[in-house]
Design a protein around this motif. Structure first.
Motif, PDB file in Angstrom:
ATOM      1  N   ILE A 160      -0.949   0.256  -8.858  1.00  0.00           N
ATOM      2  CA  ILE A 160      -2.341  -0.172  -8.737  1.00  0.00           C
ATOM      3  C   ILE A 160      -3.051   0.818  -7.828  1.00  0.00           C
ATOM      4  CG2 ILE A 160      -1.892  -2.630  -9.132  1.00  0.00           C
ATOM      5  CD1 ILE A 160      -2.031  -3.022  -6.068  1.00  0.00           C
ATOM      6  N   ALA A 161      -4.363   0.767  -7.800  1.00  0.00           N
ATOM      7  CA  ALA A 161      -5.118   1.650  -6.915  1.00  0.00           C
ATOM      8  C   ALA A 161      -4.665   1.403  -5.481  1.00  0.00           C
ATOM      9  CB  ALA A 161      -6.617   1.386  -7.053  1.00  0.00           C
ATOM     10  N   GLY A 162      -4.207   2.448  -4.840  1.00  0.00           N
ATOM     11  CA  GLY A 162      -3.806   2.336  -3.447  1.00  0.00           C
ATOM     12  C   GLY A 162      -2.399   1.818  -3.210  1.00  0.00           C
ATOM     13  N   GLY A 163      -1.580   1.682  -4.255  1.00  0.00           N
ATOM     14  CA  GLY A 163      -0.224   1.218  -4.003  1.00  0.00           C
ATOM     15  C   GLY A 163       0.475   0.634  -5.208  1.00  0.00           C
ATOM     16  N   THR A 164       1.180  -0.459  -4.967  1.00  0.00           N
ATOM     17  CA  THR A 164       2.022  -1.077  -5.988  1.00  0.00           C
ATOM     18  C   THR A 164       1.919  -2.593  -5.901  1.00  0.00           C
ATOM     19  OG1 THR A 164       3.619   0.732  -5.740  1.00  0.00           O
ATOM     20  CG2 THR A 164       4.411  -1.264  -6.840  1.00  0.00           C
ATOM     21  N   PRO A 224       0.799  -1.226   0.000  1.00  0.00           N
ATOM     22  CA  PRO A 224       0.000   0.000   0.000  1.00  0.00           C
ATOM     23  C   PRO A 224       0.835   1.282   0.000  1.00  0.00           C
ATOM     24  CG  PRO A 224       0.071  -0.895   2.210  1.00  0.00           C
ATOM     25  CD  PRO A 224       0.807  -1.866   1.314  1.00  0.00           C
ATOM     26  N   VAL A 225       1.876   1.309  -0.828  1.00  0.00           N
ATOM     27  CA  VAL A 225       2.702   2.507  -0.989  1.00  0.00           C
ATOM     28  C   VAL A 225       3.026   2.676  -2.470  1.00  0.00           C
ATOM     29  CG1 VAL A 225       3.708   2.362   1.330  1.00  0.00           C
ATOM     30  CG2 VAL A 225       4.877   1.282  -0.576  1.00  0.00           C
ATOM     31  N   ALA A 226       3.449   3.869  -2.829  1.00  0.00           N
ATOM     32  CA  ALA A 226       3.770   4.177  -4.219  1.00  0.00           C
ATOM     33  C   ALA A 226       5.008   3.412  -4.695  1.00  0.00           C
ATOM     34  CB  ALA A 226       3.997   5.674  -4.377  1.00  0.00           C
ATOM     35  N   ALA A 227       5.079   3.201  -5.997  1.00  0.00           N
ATOM     36  CA  ALA A 227       6.162   2.426  -6.598  1.00  0.00           C
ATOM     37  C   ALA A 227       7.540   2.975  -6.252  1.00  0.00           C
ATOM     38  CB  ALA A 227       5.982   2.366  -8.113  1.00  0.00           C
ATOM     39  N   GLU A 228       7.689   4.292  -6.135  1.00  0.00           N
ATOM     40  CA  GLU A 228       9.026   4.835  -5.843  1.00  0.00           C
ATOM     41  C   GLU A 228       9.551   4.376  -4.486  1.00  0.00           C
ATOM     42  OE1 GLU A 228       6.186   8.365  -4.994  1.00  0.00           O
ATOM     43  OE2 GLU A 228       6.429   6.938  -6.634  1.00  0.00           O
ATOM     44  N   GLU A 280       7.721 -10.744   1.029  1.00  0.00           N
ATOM     45  CA  GLU A 280       7.025 -10.112   2.149  1.00  0.00           C
ATOM     46  C   GLU A 280       7.959  -9.181   2.925  1.00  0.00           C
ATOM     47  OE1 GLU A 280       5.401 -13.503   4.192  1.00  0.00           O
ATOM     48  OE2 GLU A 280       3.776 -13.710   2.707  1.00  0.00           O
ATOM     49  N   GLY A 281       9.219  -9.556   3.068  1.00  0.00           N
ATOM     50  CA  GLY A 281      10.187  -8.693   3.730  1.00  0.00           C
ATOM     51  C   GLY A 281      10.416  -7.404   2.965  1.00  0.00           C
ATOM     52  N   ALA A 282      10.492  -7.512   1.649  1.00  0.00           N
ATOM     53  CA  ALA A 282      10.655  -6.319   0.818  1.00  0.00           C
ATOM     54  C   ALA A 282       9.444  -5.411   0.948  1.00  0.00           C
ATOM     55  CB  ALA A 282      10.878  -6.717  -0.634  1.00  0.00           C
ATOM     56  N   ALA A 283       8.248  -5.999   1.005  1.00  0.00           N
ATOM     57  CA  ALA A 283       7.030  -5.199   1.166  1.00  0.00           C
ATOM     58  C   ALA A 283       7.048  -4.457   2.490  1.00  0.00           C
ATOM     59  CB  ALA A 283       5.795  -6.103   1.072  1.00  0.00           C
ATOM     60  N   ARG A 284       7.440  -5.138   3.573  1.00  0.00           N
ATOM     61  CA  ARG A 284       7.525  -4.471   4.881  1.00  0.00           C
ATOM     62  C   ARG A 284       8.542  -3.340   4.849  1.00  0.00           C
ATOM     63  NH1 ARG A 284       7.074  -9.794   6.464  1.00  0.00           N
ATOM     64  NH2 ARG A 284       9.328  -9.964   6.802  1.00  0.00           N
ATOM     65  N   ARG A 285       9.683  -3.583   4.192  1.00  0.00           N
ATOM     66  CA  ARG A 285      10.727  -2.555   4.099  1.00  0.00           C
ATOM     67  C   ARG A 285      10.204  -1.335   3.339  1.00  0.00           C
ATOM     68  NH1 ARG A 285      16.571  -1.495   4.155  1.00  0.00           N
ATOM     69  NH2 ARG A 285      16.687   0.401   2.940  1.00  0.00           N
TER      70      ARG A 285
END
Length: 170
Positions: free
Chosen positions: A117-121, A29-33, A155-160
């Motif tokens: 995507i809507a609401g994130g990446t 739920p964050v932007a691609a950058e 999942e670790g990358a997503a948390r980071r």
């Protein structure tokens, strides 16, 4: 002096059709950058993977096609020399492993693809490995463990990425 074993160059066909191919897709739920920053930071891999114990960018910034790094797995158990053959802004990066300090691999590649995507990446992380004949039975027997490990990487990358977007620590 470390002995390096050369690997055959990988390409997109290999990433799609390798016998040992693992792909994970995670929605963040964050932007691609922010997701991109999580992957291209100096401490990126070490921060979200317990099995990666060191990663050193061996090319100067700014990174792009041809960028190299050396990654160490398991406190020196194995090291890989990676070369990026794709570096598309903040949307995709792909590398082939040029050499490993342990024998047994023929080819190895990874691809990270980001899609707004809507609401994130949505990001998809793909690993592809072609082992030599001596390593193939071990990889086949380890497939469940490798599936779990690749899920953990994603999942670790997503948390980071989420932590970085909030300005928090890893």
């Amino acid at each position: 002096m470390t002995r390096w074993y050369p690997l055959a160059e990988s390409d997109d066909d290999f990433l799609c059709y390798a016998e040992f191919r693992f792909a994970r897709t995670v929605e963040v739920p964050v932007a691609a950058e922010h997701v991109w920053a999580a992957f291209s930071a100096d401490d990126a891999l070490v921060s979200f993977s317990r099995s990666i114990t060191a990663a050193e960018w061996t090319s100067p910034r700014p990174f792009g096609v041809g960028t190299t790094r050396t990654v160490t797995v398991g406190h020196g158990a194995a090291s890989l020399r990676e070369r990026f053959y794709r570096w598309d802004g903040e949307s995709r990066m792909t590398f082939t492993v040029d050499a490993a300090n342990r024998p047994g691999l023929r080819r190895f590649a990874e691809d990270v693809a980001l899609e707004p995507i809507a609401g994130g990446t949505r990001f998809t992380w793909t690993f592809a490995v072609e082992p030599g004949p001596g390593l193939a039975p071990l990889l086949a027997a380890s497939r469940p463990l490798l599936l779990k490990a690749t899920r953990g990487f994603a999942e670790g990358a997503a948390r980071r990425a989420e932590s970085g977007a909030r300005g928090g620590a890893r």
